[in-house]
Design a protein around this motif. Structure first.
Motif, short mmCIF file in Angstrom:
data_model
loop_
_atom_site.label_atom_id
_atom_site.label_comp_id
_atom_site.label_asym_id
_atom_site.label_seq_id
_atom_site.Cartn_x
_atom_site.Cartn_y
_atom_site.Cartn_z
N ALA B 41 57.59 5.50 77.23
CA ALA B 41 57.52 6.86 77.92
C ALA B 41 56.96 7.89 77.27
CB ALA B 41 59.11 7.50 78.10
N VAL B 42 56.80 7.82 76.04
CA VAL B 42 56.05 8.87 75.34
C VAL B 42 54.53 8.55 75.41
CG1 VAL B 42 55.18 9.80 73.08
CG2 VAL B 42 57.67 9.04 73.45
N VAL B 43 54.16 7.39 75.31
CA VAL B 43 52.74 7.09 75.85
C VAL B 43 52.14 7.39 77.00
CG1 VAL B 43 51.10 5.29 75.89
CG2 VAL B 43 52.91 5.05 74.13
N ALA B 44 53.22 6.92 78.18
CA ALA B 44 52.83 7.28 79.33
C ALA B 44 52.90 8.79 79.80
CB ALA B 44 54.14 6.60 80.18
N LEU B 45 53.62 9.56 78.96
CA LEU B 45 53.51 10.94 79.26
C LEU B 45 52.08 11.41 78.90
CD1 LEU B 45 56.77 12.75 78.46
CD2 LEU B 45 55.39 13.10 80.19
N ALA B 46 51.71 11.07 77.51
CA ALA B 46 50.49 11.56 77.10
C ALA B 46 49.26 11.07 77.93
CB ALA B 46 50.28 11.02 75.53
N VAL B 47 49.32 9.82 78.35
CA VAL B 47 48.17 9.13 79.20
C VAL B 47 48.19 10.04 80.50
CG1 VAL B 47 47.44 7.30 80.26
CG2 VAL B 47 48.16 6.98 77.91
N LEU B 371 44.28 17.74 73.03
CA LEU B 371 44.47 17.25 71.63
C LEU B 371 45.88 17.60 71.06
CD1 LEU B 371 41.08 18.15 69.94
CD2 LEU B 371 41.76 16.04 70.47
N ILE B 372 46.52 18.79 71.42
CA ILE B 372 47.77 18.95 70.90
C ILE B 372 48.96 17.87 71.63
CG2 ILE B 372 49.71 20.54 71.19
CD1 ILE B 372 47.85 21.66 69.32
N SER B 373 48.77 17.58 72.91
CA SER B 373 49.65 16.56 73.44
C SER B 373 49.58 15.24 72.87
CB SER B 373 49.34 16.53 75.17
OG SER B 373 48.10 15.60 75.41
N LEU B 374 48.14 14.95 72.50
CA LEU B 374 47.92 13.51 71.87
C LEU B 374 48.75 13.50 70.64
CD1 LEU B 374 44.41 12.68 73.07
CD2 LEU B 374 46.34 11.93 73.98
N CYS B 377 52.26 13.33 70.99
CA CYS B 377 52.54 11.91 71.39
C CYS B 377 52.66 10.82 70.14
CB CYS B 377 51.33 11.19 72.30
SG CYS B 377 51.50 9.80 72.74
N MET B 378 51.62 11.08 69.36
CA MET B 378 51.56 10.17 68.08
C MET B 378 52.68 10.33 67.32
SD MET B 378 47.70 9.76 66.66
CE MET B 378 48.06 9.40 65.00
N VAL B 379 53.17 11.42 67.02
CA VAL B 379 54.46 11.95 66.17
C VAL B 379 55.51 11.13 66.67
CG1 VAL B 379 55.99 13.73 65.55
CG2 VAL B 379 53.37 13.78 65.15
N GLY B 380 55.62 11.31 68.22
CA GLY B 380 56.79 10.76 68.97
C GLY B 380 56.79 9.28 68.66
N ILE B 381 55.57 8.66 68.98
CA ILE B 381 55.39 6.94 68.84
C ILE B 381 55.64 6.74 67.32
CG2 ILE B 381 54.09 5.17 68.88
CD1 ILE B 381 52.26 6.38 70.95
N THR B 382 55.26 7.51 66.35
CA THR B 382 55.77 6.99 64.98
C THR B 382 56.97 7.11 64.99
OG1 THR B 382 53.84 8.23 64.43
CG2 THR B 382 55.28 7.54 62.78
N ASN B 383 57.72 8.27 65.48
CA ASN B 383 59.16 8.47 65.33
C ASN B 383 60.08 7.14 65.86
OD1 ASN B 383 61.27 9.51 64.17
ND2 ASN B 383 61.60 11.17 65.82
N ALA B 384 59.65 6.96 66.86
CA ALA B 384 60.41 5.94 67.81
C ALA B 384 60.12 4.52 67.13
CB ALA B 384 59.86 5.76 69.32
N MET B 385 59.25 4.12 66.72
CA MET B 385 58.78 2.95 65.98
C MET B 385 59.70 3.13 64.62
SD MET B 385 56.48 1.04 67.32
CE MET B 385 55.84 0.00 65.95
N ILE B 419 51.46 -3.57 72.97
CA ILE B 419 51.87 -4.00 74.20
C ILE B 419 52.68 -2.95 74.98
CG2 ILE B 419 53.72 -5.36 75.09
CD1 ILE B 419 53.24 -7.45 73.10
N GLN B 420 53.57 -1.98 74.18
CA GLN B 420 54.13 -0.82 74.76
C GLN B 420 53.01 0.17 75.15
OE1 GLN B 420 56.38 -0.03 71.41
NE2 GLN B 420 58.22 -1.28 71.95
N GLY B 421 52.07 0.32 74.30
CA GLY B 421 51.09 1.28 74.50
C GLY B 421 50.23 0.81 75.88
#
Lengths: 276, 495
Positions: B41-47, B371-374, B377-385, B419-421
């Motif tokens: 979802a995090v990736v989907a939002l940013a993309v 840029l901010i949103s990306l 998103c990166m922080v979000g993905i790191t956290n989720a991982m 894969i998730q990305g």
């Protein structure tokens, strides 16, 4: 050595071993036996804050091929640390561990992985099955890591599952199985690559008495029929009765080693009275 | 005993083929779908945001460009007739010459060459000089007034360059320029000096060019007027017979202009429509019409021409005008009028929002948001991982006990993130696209699809998708590394 608090696991067994004096003669026991694991003066120190904890403090031990050894001791006595050493999961601060003549300290990470994959089977108290895989896939996993062809791995996996009487449940995932069944799958998995040694860390710790007994019988059969070398860390009396040798640990040292045969009669009767 | 030789052969654990790792990963993701959904979802939002920004910009650009071309097309007749019959002297010709469109179009070089009687290299030289002149004119135009006055006195446009061409003024200019660190002359003062040196010659050449051009144009104009002295050209053309059209074309092409027969027919039909528009508006604005309007629609004030035209399909109005116009011609006029108004509105609406000329068109502020949103998103993905790894401590450690190597664990987690990305990227791509199309459709209706930038949207989709995958892999480097470093003895730990 004082008496353990009342109700502590293994306290009765402890008393029995303490009260029956018996000189364990390693030289006569070791005759015609091949050494699988040789532990030489190992020490393991942990620093907890400012103080240093001696988890293992100079342990010397030989394990022989085909034997069934039980390690006992109160918590904090260094059983788990000893297991980590034997299993190649941790390295000692001082001393050496040999498995099948290989010095573990000289192995790099990939060689250790090779050793863990092929020479040692692990059975955990909490089974540690991969919840996303079926029973068969779990059993196949170490073989896949060992590079076996999936078809061969499948055949061998089914054979192992039938050995633990779970061939009909090969398709089931861990959450569809009972604790005893999960532990049996875990045992089948640990046998996947014909290990030289089976390390069982409290294999019945999470099971009720009846299923626990099934696991004992299974391990006993494996030991006696298939000549699998087993070292088992346990608090369970029933477990002791099937073993060949008992190793008693306290405070990071081996306190006493005894042949189960010498304490067998007393212990068996005590087991019956207490639990059945 | 302890010194016994190696009885077994210990080799490094072999690498698991990527396909195996991949299938293990797929299996993991499939059975942890909820946990994966978080990263996804995090990736989907940013993309989606990225895709939306890109696609919307591209759509708006295409709508704007489409409107521009269509409007140009609607004004085709006027533009062309102006070209052949310009009454005033052309002074803006240098701007046309300097324009990018002219510079890239050999056909227009030839046309100008034919009209003026100059050879092409000479025209190209002039065009080059005009371009340089334009560069410096723009430079002085863009300077703040104070600085401009200091540098070149109170002068404007061409006069500035003329003044600076003088040696004394140039010395002074250089002196004044020196402390102005924020002012940089395009291509350096030396280039400007070279332009200035030949400036007088350039002006002369330009004058000669204009004279040559005007001579031909006035000739054509006189000839066209001679054809029909009574009426204005646009009117006479509107009602001209095919024979006369051929004559007109002959006149114009002889002077060197390019004009095909279909083009002339198009001009004629557009002129006809314009004539009709004039008569319709005259009819609609007559007093009797006003009264009739008020009566039929029961409105106190008769609305203006625009509104009347937009209501023209109502039968009542048709009835009102039935004596003077056929239904078809009314509809023609109405369509022409409404369409050009609509296009102008579109261009107006777009004017402040995007740049029609540049390729990407993403404005600075949007870039910042992106840029901010990306990053978020990166922080979000790191956290989720990291969460998913701390949940799988035992599993990772067990895998290691069973013979997994550190690189395997690293690859497994990176692949999982990939894969998730990819899945998130696909979803985000679709969502972003739909939102962009929806938003553009709300503003501009079906015009969104008339010039749909298929290639551009594909490119945006590809960029967004790759961005999503790269982002999630980048964000998973640390968590995967942490997982691969985990000690296998964690497997023994009891909760």
């Amino acid at each position: 050595m004082g008496r353990l608090p009342y109700g502590a696991h293994g306290s009765d067994a402890y008393r029995i071993i303490q009260t029956i004096f018996m000189e364990f003669n390693e030289t006569s026991y070791a005759e015609n036996k091949e050494v699988v694991v040789s532990i030489h003066e190992i020490q393991r120190l942990y620093s907890r804050g400012t103080e240093t904890v001696r988890a293992l403090d100079g342990v010397d031990l030989n394990l022989y091929r085909g034997e069934y050894a039980c390690v006992m001791g109160p918590s904090g006595s260094g059983k788990t640390t000893l297991f980590n050493m034997i299993g190649g999961l941790d390295s000692p601060t001082a001393g050496r561990v040999f498995i099948d003549g290989v010095d573990m300290a000289q192995l790099n990470a990939k060689e250790l992985a090779f050793l863990r994959c092929r020479k040692i089977g692990y059975v955990f108290q909490q089974f540690n099955l991969n919840t996303t895989m079926t029973a068969l896939e779990n059993v196949m996993l170490p073989m896949i890591f060992a590079g076996m062809h999936p078809d061969n791995a499948r055949v061998r996996g089914m054979a192992l599952l039938s050995k633990v009487q779970l061939e009909e449940r090969w398709r089931h995932r861990p959450k569809e199985m009972s604790g005893g069944q999960m532990q049996r799958v875990a045992i089948a998995r640990s046998l996947a690559n014909n290990p030289a040694l089976l390390l069982c860390d409290e294999p019945t710790g999470n099971l009720d008495l009846k299923t626990g007994k099934e696991i004992h019988n299974l391990l006993y059969d494996l030991n006696k029929n298939d000549k699998v070398t087993i070292i088992c860390n346990t608090h369970d009396h029933n477990m002791l009765s099937v073993s060949d040798r008992m190793i008693w640990m306290t405070d990071g040292k081996i306190d006493r080693i005894a042949l189960t045969a010498d304490v067998h009669i007393e212990k068996a009767s005590l087991g019956e009275e207490d639990y059945e | 005993m302890s010194s016994s030789p190696r009885t077994i052969d210990v080799r490094p654990q072999q690498k698991l083929p990527l396909s195996k790792t991949f299938s293990l990963c797929i299996n993991g993701v499939k059975h942890r779908i909820l946990r994966s959904a978080l990263t996804l979802a995090v990736v989907a939002l940013a993309v989606a945001f990225f895709m939306f920004l890109q696609t919307e910009t591209r759509l708006l650009q295409s709508v704007g460009r489409g409107a521009q071309t269509e409007l140009e097309d609607l004004r085709f007749a006027n533009r062309r007739l102006n070209l052949y019959t310009q009454n005033r002297r052309i002074s803006g010709q240098s701007k046309v010459l300097a324009g990018q469109q002219f510079q890239n179009d050999p056909a227009s070089w030839n046309e100008i060459s034919a009209v003026t009687g100059w050879d092409v290299p000479r025209i190209k030289r002039l065009a080059q000089a005009a371009k340089q002149e334009q560069t410096y004119l723009n430079f002085f135009e863009d300077l703040p007034l104070g600085q401009r006055v200091i540098l070149a006195g109170k002068t404007k446009s061409r006069q500035t360059l003329k003044v600076l061409a003088d040696d004394g003024a140039w010395e002074e200019f250089l002196l004044n320029l020196e402390p102005m660190h924020n002012v940089s002359v395009p291509e350096g003062p030396d280039a400007l000096r070279t332009v200035l040196d030949s400036y007088a010659a350039y002006l002369e050449e330009l004058g000669a060019f204009n004279r040559a051009w005007n001579l031909t144009v006035s000739q054509v104009r006189d000839d066209l007027e001679a054809l029909d002295a009574e009426t204005a050209l646009s009117e006479s053309l509107a009602s001209a017979s095919p024979a006369k059209l051929a004559q007109v074309r002959e006149l114009i092409t002889r002077a060197g202009f390019k004009l095909t027969a279909p083009e002339l027919e198009k001009i004629q039909s557009q002129l006809q429509t314009q004539e009709q528009l004039k008569t319709v508006s005259a009819a609609l604005n007559r007093n009797t019409m006003m009264e009739a309007w008020k009566k039929t629609f029961q409105e106190r004030n008769a609305p203006g021409l625009e509104e009347k035209l937009s209501r023209l399909d109502e039968t009542k109005v048709q009835k009102l005008l039935a004596d003077e116009f056929s239904k078809e011609s009314l509809l023609d006029v109405q369509q022409y009028f409404l369409r050009s108004r609509e296009l102008e509105k579109t261009l107006q609406a777009l004017a402040g929002r995007i740049d029609l000329e540049t390729a990407s068109g993403i404005a600075g502020r949007q870039m910042f948001l992106l840029l901010i949103s990306l990053m978020v998103c990166m922080v979000g993905i790191t956290n989720a991982m990291l969460m998913s790894i701390s949940e799988r401590f035992r599993e990772i450690a067990t895998m290691k006990c069973l013979g997994a190597t550190d690189p395997f664990i690293l690859r497994q987690f990176m692949l999982e993130a990939g894969i998730q990305g990819a899945a998130g990227g696909l979803i985000g791509m679709g969502v972003g696209f739909l939102i962009a199309v929806g938003k553009t459709m709300i503003s501009f209706g079906w015009d969104t699809f008339t010039n749909f930038p298929v290639g551009g949207v594909f490119l945006s989709a590809l960029i967004s998708f790759c961005c999503g995958v790269a982002l999630s892999i980048l964000a998973s480097i640390y968590p995967s590394w942490a997982a691969s470093r985990m000690a296998p003895m964690e497997a023994m730990r009891i909760e």
